[in-house]
Design a protein around this motif. Sequence first.
Motif, short mmCIF file in Angstrom:
data_model
loop_
_atom_site.label_atom_id
_atom_site.label_comp_id
_atom_site.label_asym_id
_atom_site.label_seq_id
_atom_site.Cartn_x
_atom_site.Cartn_y
_atom_site.Cartn_z
N GLU A 492 29.48 10.99 -10.93
CA GLU A 492 28.04 11.19 -10.72
C GLU A 492 27.37 11.67 -9.73
O GLU A 492 27.34 10.02 -9.02
CB GLU A 492 27.84 10.93 -12.51
CG GLU A 492 28.81 11.34 -13.43
CD GLU A 492 29.24 12.19 -13.79
OE1 GLU A 492 28.32 13.06 -13.25
OE2 GLU A 492 30.52 12.64 -14.65
N PRO A 493 26.46 12.38 -9.83
CA PRO A 493 24.85 12.12 -8.95
C PRO A 493 24.33 10.59 -9.21
O PRO A 493 24.26 10.41 -10.82
CB PRO A 493 24.85 12.99 -8.82
CG PRO A 493 25.22 13.95 -10.08
CD PRO A 493 26.71 13.34 -10.78
N LEU A 494 24.30 9.89 -8.32
CA LEU A 494 22.94 9.22 -8.85
C LEU A 494 21.55 9.97 -9.01
O LEU A 494 20.19 9.27 -8.07
CB LEU A 494 23.06 8.42 -7.68
CG LEU A 494 24.31 7.54 -6.43
CD1 LEU A 494 23.87 6.90 -5.57
CD2 LEU A 494 24.76 7.09 -7.69
N ALA A 495 21.15 10.40 -10.05
CA ALA A 495 19.94 11.50 -10.17
C ALA A 495 19.23 10.24 -10.91
O ALA A 495 17.67 10.28 -10.28
CB ALA A 495 20.24 12.33 -10.76
N HIS A 565 26.29 11.52 -4.18
CA HIS A 565 26.62 10.19 -4.46
C HIS A 565 27.16 9.57 -3.60
O HIS A 565 26.29 9.41 -2.09
CB HIS A 565 27.90 11.68 -4.76
CG HIS A 565 28.18 12.83 -6.01
ND1 HIS A 565 28.96 12.69 -6.84
CD2 HIS A 565 28.25 13.79 -5.32
CE1 HIS A 565 28.54 14.02 -7.04
NE2 HIS A 565 27.46 14.35 -6.47
N GLY A 566 27.36 8.04 -3.90
CA GLY A 566 27.12 7.05 -2.85
C GLY A 566 28.82 5.82 -3.49
O GLY A 566 29.14 5.75 -4.39
N ALA A 567 29.10 5.34 -2.38
CA ALA A 567 30.09 4.06 -2.68
C ALA A 567 29.87 3.40 -1.21
O ALA A 567 28.93 3.00 -0.51
CB ALA A 567 31.76 4.35 -2.12
N LEU A 585 30.18 3.80 -6.78
CA LEU A 585 28.28 3.49 -7.40
C LEU A 585 27.99 4.44 -8.93
O LEU A 585 28.59 5.98 -8.25
CB LEU A 585 27.60 3.78 -6.83
CG LEU A 585 27.40 3.42 -5.53
CD1 LEU A 585 26.03 3.18 -4.30
CD2 LEU A 585 27.49 1.39 -5.32
N GLY A 586 27.86 3.97 -9.60
CA GLY A 586 26.81 4.49 -11.03
C GLY A 586 25.85 4.18 -11.13
O GLY A 586 25.16 3.66 -10.86
N PRO A 587 24.78 5.42 -11.75
CA PRO A 587 24.04 5.75 -12.39
C PRO A 587 23.50 4.16 -12.99
O PRO A 587 23.92 3.76 -13.31
CB PRO A 587 23.44 6.76 -13.08
CG PRO A 587 24.79 7.82 -12.89
CD PRO A 587 26.03 6.66 -12.79
N ALA A 588 22.18 3.92 -12.26
CA ALA A 588 21.63 2.45 -13.04
C ALA A 588 20.20 2.80 -13.86
O ALA A 588 19.36 2.17 -12.54
CB ALA A 588 21.50 1.51 -12.17
N PRO A 589 20.16 3.65 -14.22
CA PRO A 589 18.87 3.73 -14.98
C PRO A 589 17.10 2.72 -14.71
O PRO A 589 17.96 2.16 -15.41
CB PRO A 589 18.28 5.09 -16.20
CG PRO A 589 19.60 4.42 -16.78
CD PRO A 589 20.75 3.91 -15.31
#
Length: 611
Positions: A492-495, A565-567, A585-589
């Motif tokens: 998913e995008p890192l919004a 998006h990232g890694a 990488l995944g979102p970490a809000p």
Amino acid sequence: MNDDDWRDIEFGRPLPPPRPSADPDPDPDPLTRSWPAPSGTGAWARPPVGEPAPFGGPGTERPPVEPPADGGTVTFGAVDMTRAPAESPYAGGPADPAEPDPAVPGHGPFPEASGEGPAAEVPAPGRRSRRAARRKEPALGGALQAFGRFAGHRYGAAALILLAAAALYGVAEVSRPGPAPAHLGENVPVDAAVAVCPDAAKAEITVASTGRGEGEAVVRDTVGKVMTTLDAPGTVWTTTKAQTAKRTGPLVVEASGAHAAGLAAVQTGQEKKGLTGARCSAPGTDHWFVTPGPGEGTVDLHLANADDIPATVDIHAISDEGGLATTDGKSLEVPGGASRVVRIGRSVDGLGTVAAGTGVLALRVTATTGRVAAAVRADLGGRGVDWVPATAGPSRELVLPGVPPGGGRRTLYVGAPGEADARVRINVITEDGVFAPEGRDTLDIPADTVMTLDLETSLGGRAAAVVLTSDRELVAGLQAGGEEVSYGAAAEPLAAGATVADARKGSTLLLTAPRDAAVVRVTPLGRSGPEAGQEVRLAAGRTVEVPVDAAAVRIEPLPGSGPVHGARWRTVKSGGSRTATLLVLGPAPERLRLPAVGGSLTAVLPGPDGP
């Protein structure tokens, strides 16, 4: 009597005097006269002495009633009428009923017939004409009479029902309270988060958060035994070798307060076959993995239940050979505070022998009760070992970031779960732009099948991301082989931002803006807190490499930025060779947006105005 007379009796009004008969009455004496029976087939007998004469049957004439001598009144329509005075011809008894004189006005059974000229139209003494009675009636009585006549109409009842319903609706509309003030939604700090590391045996666990204020993070095993408690939000913590040397099984990081904001944990291991890494994931009920199959090596599914209540898990799979029709791998129990390892293709719980020879699998792990954290470890023998990241759920558009630079095989896995074939369009995004792999811009995938595509030649050693679009829902994964094997997945995008725990020497961020231009801030996190950061700009349809060297890194898209998006790609020298691992990488809000709510079920029910 006519209909008006019956209504007068019903509403208790005095009846008007009877109309005179057209024929002269041969026997005017009410005591000797024969009265017609109600049915019209017989005559009434002479009433006994002291009893009133019968009257009022349908089809009969009503006998006259003289006004009482003492000025009293006679009420009609009652069950027991007031009897006439003794001198009345109706009283009987000792009074001598004198012979009625028709010439005397008011005397005889029909007084109005006895008069002459206008006297015949004058009501008997003590009586009122019908028109006068109606004129002098109280308003309530007149209203009741009108209501009765209206209700007696064949459409009156229906009209009254409609009128009553309209009145009720009007009252409800007027008395209904006004709409509750809508909650427009707001951003609130994340104050609770859980991450589960699949296997801490001889591994290094790095925990990072970005919050400010009061909070703590507890690092424990699944049964609740605490390893350590972290009370400094916004810092980075890493286990020592002594803490994990003799430990096996998963570790749970449970954060609250400010320590939950931007929480991320990573498990890193150095094994004989190379470097391994896994992002510690949150418990859930639905997990997807696209991985090499048991035909390529050992594939283990790690399940951990960090809660107190038991969980039940079902495993479903499709492969390069098609769907796997089996009842194995269903209703697997994971008790509260426990964990288990399921060997795919080598046990009944691991789908049985039907999966043993498959080369690639798309696994779906579903918790039918409770929730679990899930991870897959693939050991390909001499080609290396690593953890397979969870991939995004089925979608018609997927982005796989972090195809690492360098030589070696780059193999794309694409699956089409469902009953329909899928035609997939493939695009690759590098630092030079977007293009389709030469001769492989589309891929036709049969239903319930996973297929592979070699991208090594198309990429030419460049870092990239892969974008898949289709008319059917897809799942996808990636294998990168060279000196050592590593795995990627759709993300998913890192919004809401992402935290990269363990970004030490040899780490590179691979960031992709698949559509619009993007700007992100990359901030290193040290043992004592954040350090000076940098802005990274990405043109639309570009992938960039950002070298980093820090205990952890925070990535934040800036306002107006497009999706990113990232890694993280990390390589380490080990003896005379280099080993590597890929971390998607995944979102970490740090904050969450609460949805707008109001006084309506449309906030939760589907519909034109609902979600």
